[in-house]
Design an enzyme around this catalytic site. Structure first.
Site, PDB file in Angstrom:
ATOM      1  CG  ASP A 211      -2.049  -0.991   1.078  1.00 55.34           C
ATOM      2  OD1 ASP A 211      -2.100  -1.658   0.027  1.00 55.34           O
ATOM      3  OD2 ASP A 211      -2.873  -1.093   2.011  1.00 55.34           O
ATOM      4  CB  ALA A 212       3.875   2.188   1.963  1.00 54.54           C
ATOM      5  CD  GLU A 213       6.938   1.362  -4.253  1.00 54.71           C
ATOM      6  OE1 GLU A 213       7.554   1.525  -5.300  1.00 54.71           O
ATOM      7  OE2 GLU A 213       7.370   1.745  -3.144  1.00 54.71           O
TER       8      GLU A 213
ATOM      9  CG  ASP B 218     -27.433  -8.172   0.852  1.00 55.79           C
ATOM     10  OD1 ASP B 218     -27.630  -8.463   2.033  1.00 55.79           O
ATOM     11  OD2 ASP B 218     -28.277  -7.577   0.152  1.00 55.79           O
TER      12      ASP B 218
ATOM     13  CG  LEU C 125     -32.168 -11.920 -10.687  1.00 56.87           C
ATOM     14  CD1 LEU C 125     -31.009 -12.190  -9.749  1.00 56.87           C
ATOM     15  CD2 LEU C 125     -31.990 -12.669 -11.988  1.00 56.87           C
TER      16      LEU C 125
ATOM     17  CB  CYS D  52     -59.266  -2.642  23.609  1.00 55.71           C
ATOM     18  SG  CYS D  52     -58.242  -1.659  22.513  1.00 55.71           S
TER      19      CYS D  52
ATOM     20  CD  GLU E   2     -23.329 -14.022 -12.301  1.00 62.39           C
ATOM     21  OE1 GLU E   2     -22.817 -13.687 -13.362  1.00 62.39           O
ATOM     22  OE2 GLU E   2     -24.263 -13.388 -11.768  1.00 62.39           O
TER      23      GLU E   2
ATOM     24  CE  LYS F  19     -30.832 -11.722  -5.444  1.00 61.09           C
ATOM     25  NZ  LYS F  19     -30.721 -10.484  -4.708  1.00 61.09           N
TER      26      LYS F  19
ATOM     27  CB  CYS G 255     -60.640   2.077  23.242  1.00 61.04           C
ATOM     28  SG  CYS G 255     -61.298   0.469  22.790  1.00 61.04           S
TER      29      CYS G 255
ATOM     30  CB  CYS H 103     -60.830   1.377  19.464  1.00 63.20           C
ATOM     31  SG  CYS H 103     -59.132   0.862  19.771  1.00 63.20           S
TER      32      CYS H 103
ATOM     33  CB  CYS I  90     -60.520  -3.951  20.025  1.00 62.34           C
ATOM     34  SG  CYS I  90     -61.286  -2.433  20.614  1.00 62.34           S
TER      35      CYS I  90
ATOM     36  CE  LYS J 175     -27.094 -13.345 -13.733  1.00 59.65           C
ATOM     37  NZ  LYS J 175     -26.095 -12.277 -13.624  1.00 59.65           N
TER      38      LYS J 175
ATOM     39  CE1 TYR K 252     -25.232  -7.621  -9.927  1.00 66.22           C
ATOM     40  CE2 TYR K 252     -26.262  -7.533 -12.082  1.00 66.22           C
ATOM     41  CZ  TYR K 252     -26.201  -7.115 -10.777  1.00 66.22           C
ATOM     42  OH  TYR K 252     -27.089  -6.197 -10.303  1.00 66.22           O
TER      43      TYR K 252
ATOM     44  CE  LYS L  38     -33.375 -13.032  -2.689  1.00 72.29           C
ATOM     45  NZ  LYS L  38     -34.472 -12.528  -1.929  1.00 72.29           N
TER      46      LYS L  38
ATOM     47  CD  GLU M 188     -25.996  -5.843  -6.041  1.00 70.48           C
ATOM     48  OE1 GLU M 188     -26.383  -5.789  -7.238  1.00 70.48           O
ATOM     49  OE2 GLU M 188     -26.778  -5.988  -5.090  1.00 70.48           O
TER      50      GLU M 188
ATOM     51  CG  ASP N 203      -0.736   5.144  -0.021  1.00 68.68           C
ATOM     52  OD1 ASP N 203      -0.782   4.840   1.188  1.00 68.68           O
ATOM     53  OD2 ASP N 203      -1.681   4.913  -0.809  1.00 68.68           O
TER      54      ASP N 203
HETATM   55  S1  IVH Z   1     -28.636 -10.339 -12.439  1.00 71.58           S
HETATM   56  C1  IVH Z   1     -31.257  -9.953 -15.581  1.00 71.58           C
HETATM   57  N1  IVH Z   1     -26.761 -11.236 -10.857  1.00 71.58           N
HETATM   58  O1  IVH Z   1     -30.241  -8.864  -7.357  1.00 71.58           O
HETATM   59  C2  IVH Z   1     -31.203  -9.991 -14.118  1.00 71.58           C
HETATM   60  N2  IVH Z   1     -28.304  -9.694  -9.954  1.00 71.58           N
HETATM   61  O2  IVH Z   1     -33.097  -9.460  -7.862  1.00 71.58           O
HETATM   62  C3  IVH Z   1     -30.495  -8.825 -13.548  1.00 71.58           C
HETATM   63  N3  IVH Z   1     -27.892  -9.094  -7.635  1.00 71.58           N
HETATM   64  O3  IVH Z   1     -31.133  -5.812  -8.809  1.00 71.58           O
HETATM   65  C4  IVH Z   1     -29.846  -9.078 -12.258  1.00 71.58           C
HETATM   66  N4  IVH Z   1     -26.110 -10.339  -7.355  1.00 71.58           N
HETATM   67  O4  IVH Z   1     -29.037  -5.859  -7.380  1.00 71.58           O
HETATM   68  C5  IVH Z   1     -27.833 -10.438 -10.961  1.00 71.58           C
HETATM   69  N5  IVH Z   1     -25.019 -12.091  -9.613  1.00 71.58           N
HETATM   70  C6  IVH Z   1     -26.081 -11.303  -9.709  1.00 71.58           C
HETATM   71  C7  IVH Z   1     -26.545 -10.515  -8.628  1.00 71.58           C
HETATM   72  C8  IVH Z   1     -27.676  -9.731  -8.794  1.00 71.58           C
HETATM   73  C9  IVH Z   1     -26.929  -9.473  -6.782  1.00 71.58           C
HETATM   74  C10 IVH Z   1     -29.007  -8.188  -7.279  1.00 71.58           C
HETATM   75  C11 IVH Z   1     -29.136  -6.999  -8.189  1.00 71.58           C
HETATM   76  C12 IVH Z   1     -30.500  -7.061  -8.780  1.00 71.58           C
HETATM   77  C13 IVH Z   1     -31.211  -7.989  -7.858  1.00 71.58           C
HETATM   78  C14 IVH Z   1     -32.241  -8.773  -8.665  1.00 71.58           C
END
Ligand code: IVH
Length: 675
Positions: free
Chosen positions: A30-32, A121, A80, A411, A117, A119, A414, A435, A429, A293, A228, A317, A176, A34
């Protein structure tokens, strides 16, 4: 000579950014780094005429904006479809392979290839490069129009200001923005030391940091980015798969997460899900699932879209997040129709990304069924952004003094009797509009967007006016004066005037809206409109007996009885009389139904659980064909939730928010003969 040095420094810095953010393999300390950065900054200070917007020193943010502008996405940013179980993933894979086999794109019996991939957050953004230069960045917004966050995004070092290879024309890269957990921790520590507000989780910190009017603040926040997907790309590279396209994007110098992998068939997807689930806690950032996908771009085009989500992709999920804590007590809450809901008061616990202090226990029977006692240690669940709930007690930890919950007989708001009718799960109630709790919510319902639509009369203000004794019924709303409103806390003269203007506008509601605003039990938006269309005028509605009421197509005996009973109550008659009299309300004839094929235009649906005859896809397609939209999560803007067997948290949320709930029959009725 010096200018050559300047160029060399910029290239070196860009290369190290690439090593660090894209390859995740820094080659210098990092120092390099910087030191290189300072050398460049010094040189630019000597020669300000050489500073270009693409220089790494320019990632600092300029003059604050007064608001974030709007950006129309050239290609919509989609969302999605979600899956929470293996079965749903298998069903997705089957839909995909059936679709592709039918057209001959996939050999019979072969398994489709998917790109898997994480997902991530964080929040979605779209980066627009023109001739290789970053020219615009926008949030997803509603998918069509997002917010312009170009100045903020230019401060994110993980995002190149210039692509590593010159690509002519437009390249839009989507992905993201997020904050790594460690960076988040450090940021929060610093915020605390400065006496500034703490962020609840990395996602909120990332979102709050990105949507700043002052990009200098964003510049000081450690944001990251992973691509993505893509939007408009004028000159597509010669690739046939999603994975190859992402490899191309990484070659351009834009970070793509390296946990991605191609897998085949449902078994391959589920193996990936398990693997990532195990790795989840050791990742440097939060994820809430994985995304599958279809890898072939030709297959993606063939499968196309349903409503706002591609048929070729699925978010899988993780199971709801759970934590244990102590149940300090059980309070009851009073809903609009008097429904009494037991609510657990909890020792604050961090679960699902937020600190939870209350959780629903749904109803008395649930408390019994789960055998939850005051003083217990309980499991609390908060999945996604749904309302937290108490799942179960931990019996081993039950203290001796643990006490059973008893439904109060009066309740808490009231003092009226609480009564539970035979065969009903819900205690109520009996105070009705006496109420204050019911009155407040009845008024909030009446002024809502789908009813009288009075902008500016929010829940807080209603609470205040009810507490002051200024609002006792719907009619009182129409007597509010700007002078008295302006005197209230946090109410300026201007907003008071705006509110009075909004109230005035609400003097000519459609008859259907007025009937819906009354909040009669069982009379939702559609039924109210049907009644209005059938009878044509309020006088005719008031004159109807149960038999006449049942002449309305969507009204059966239960609804008819409830409506006639409500409209016959002297108290309600009185309110209606003053509305039409001194309040000057003139209900307007209800417009004829929209043309067939678009009966659901403007309506948003959320599907949950298993319907008896329609698959989720079929239901979604029929809704779309009738002009409606299907969304994945329930909010106040949702028009209907369609719930089947084993409906989960979405149903609970709909009930909490007062979103109308339909079963399959109700949906089919709503669709009418539109398809
Ligand atoms: S694809 C065509 N890939 O999830 C579909 N979304 O529910 C477009 N997200 O708004 C989204 N990781 O914010 C895709 N590997 C990933 C993702 C991803 C997170 C989020 C993204 C999107 C939401 C969709």
């Amino acid at each position: 000579m010096t200018q050559a040095r300047l160029q060399q420094l910029r290239e070196e810095i860009a290369r190290h950014d690439y090593q660090y953010y894209v390859l995740d393999a820094p080659t210098i300390a990092d120092a390099e780094y910087d030191r290189l950065f300072r050398a460049l900054a010094d040189l630019e200070a000597e020669h300000p005429e050489w500073v270009t917007p693409d220089s790494p020193t320019q990632r600092v943010g300029g003059t604050p904006a007064s608001e974030l502008g709007e950006v129309q996405h050239s290609v919509p940013m989609l969302s999605l479809g979600n899956a929470f179980s293996d079965e749903e993933v298998e069903a997705f894979d089957k839909r995909v392979s059936d679709g592709l086999t039918a057209s001959g794109a996939l050999a019979a019996g072969a398994a489709p290839a998917y790109l898997c991939e994480l997902k991530l957050d964080g929040l979605a953004i779209s980066l627009r490069y023109e001739d290789g230069h970053l020219v615009q960045a926008a949030t997803r917004g509603n998918g069509q129009v997002g917010e312009d966050v170009t100045a903020n995004v230019r401060t994110i070092r993980a995002i190149p200001l210039q692509l590593r290879q010159p690509v002519p024309g437009v390249v839009e890269i989507r992905g993201e923005v997020l904050m790594f957990r460690q960076d988040f921790e450090r940021l929060n520590q610093a915020q605390g030391e400065r006496g500034q507000k703490l962020f609840v989780n990395p996602r909120n910190a990332a979102a709050g940091s990105l949507r700043q009017l002052d990009a200098r603040i964003t510049a000081a926040r450690p944001l990251r980015f992973f691509a993505y997907g893509w939007g408009q790309v004028d000159q597509m590279p010669d690739v046939r798969t999603h994975s190859a396209m992402l490899a191309w994007i990484a070659d351009l110098g834009v970070p793509v997460n390296d946990r991605r992998r191609v897998a085949e068939g449902a078994a391959g997807l589920l193996a990936y899900f398990t693997e990532i689930g195990e790795a989840r806690s050791s990742l440097a950032y939060d994820i809430d699932g994985v995304v599958y996908k279809v890898d072939s771009l030709a297959a993606q085009r063939q499968l196309g879209f349903v409503s706002r989500a591609p048929r070729w992709a699925l978010a899988h999920k993780f199971a709801a997040e759970e934590a244990t804590t102590e149940l300090l007590g059980i309070d009851v809450q009073v809903g609009r129709t008097g429904a009494i809901t037991p609510v657990a008061r909890l020792k604050p616990v961090f679960v699902g990304g937020v600190t939870v202090t209350n959780a629903t226990l749904h109803n008395e029977d649930e408390v019994r069924r789960k055998d939850v006692r005051i003083g217990d240690t309980v499991v609390v669940r908060r999945a996604g952004d749904v309302i937290p709930e108490v799942v179960a007690p931990v019996p081993e930890l039950r203290p001796e003094h643990a006490a059973l919950f008893e439904m109060p007989t009066a309740c808490p708001v009231c003092g009226s009797a609480i009564e539970r009718l035979e065969g009903e799960a819900i205690a109520r109630c009996t105070g009705g509009l006496v109420c204050a709790a019911q009155r407040k919510q009845a008024l909030a319902h009446a002024v809502g967007r789908r009813a009288l639509d009075i902008d500016g009369l929010g829940e807080k203000l209603i609470d205040r006016l009810v507490d002051l004794g200024r609002l006792t019924s719907l009619a009182d709303i129409y007597t509010l004066k700007a002078e008295e409103l302006a005197g209230l806390e946090r109410m300026g003269e201007k907003s008071a005037q705006n509110l009075v203007a909004a109230i005035d506008k609400a003097r000519r509601p459609s008859l259907g809206r007025l009937l819906f605003a009354l909040g009669m039990r069982h009379v939702g938006e559609t039924t109210a409109r049907d009644i209005a269309r059938h009878f044509g005028s309020l006088d005719a509605v008031l004159a109807a007996d149960e038999h006449a009421m049942m002449g309305v197509p969507s009204v059966g005996p239960v609804v008819a009885a409830a409506a006639v009973h409500f409209l016959g109550e002297p108290h309600n008659r009185e309110v209606l009389q003053s509305l039409l009299g001194e309040c000057g309300v003139e209900p307007q004839a209800e417009a004829a139904p929209a043309a067939a094929g678009a009966v659901l235009a403007g309506k948003t649906f959320v599907l949950t659980g298993t319907l008896p005859t329609l698959t989720r896809d079929q239901a979604a397609q029929r809704i779309a064909a009738a002009g409606g939209k299907v969304s994945g999560s329930v909010s106040r803007k949702t028009s209907y939730v369609v719930a089947g067997e084993e409906a989960g948290s979405k149903l609970t949320k709909a009930q909490e928010l007062g979103v109308p709930v339909l079963d399959e029959a109700g949906l089919i009725e709503l669709l009418g003969d539109s398809n």
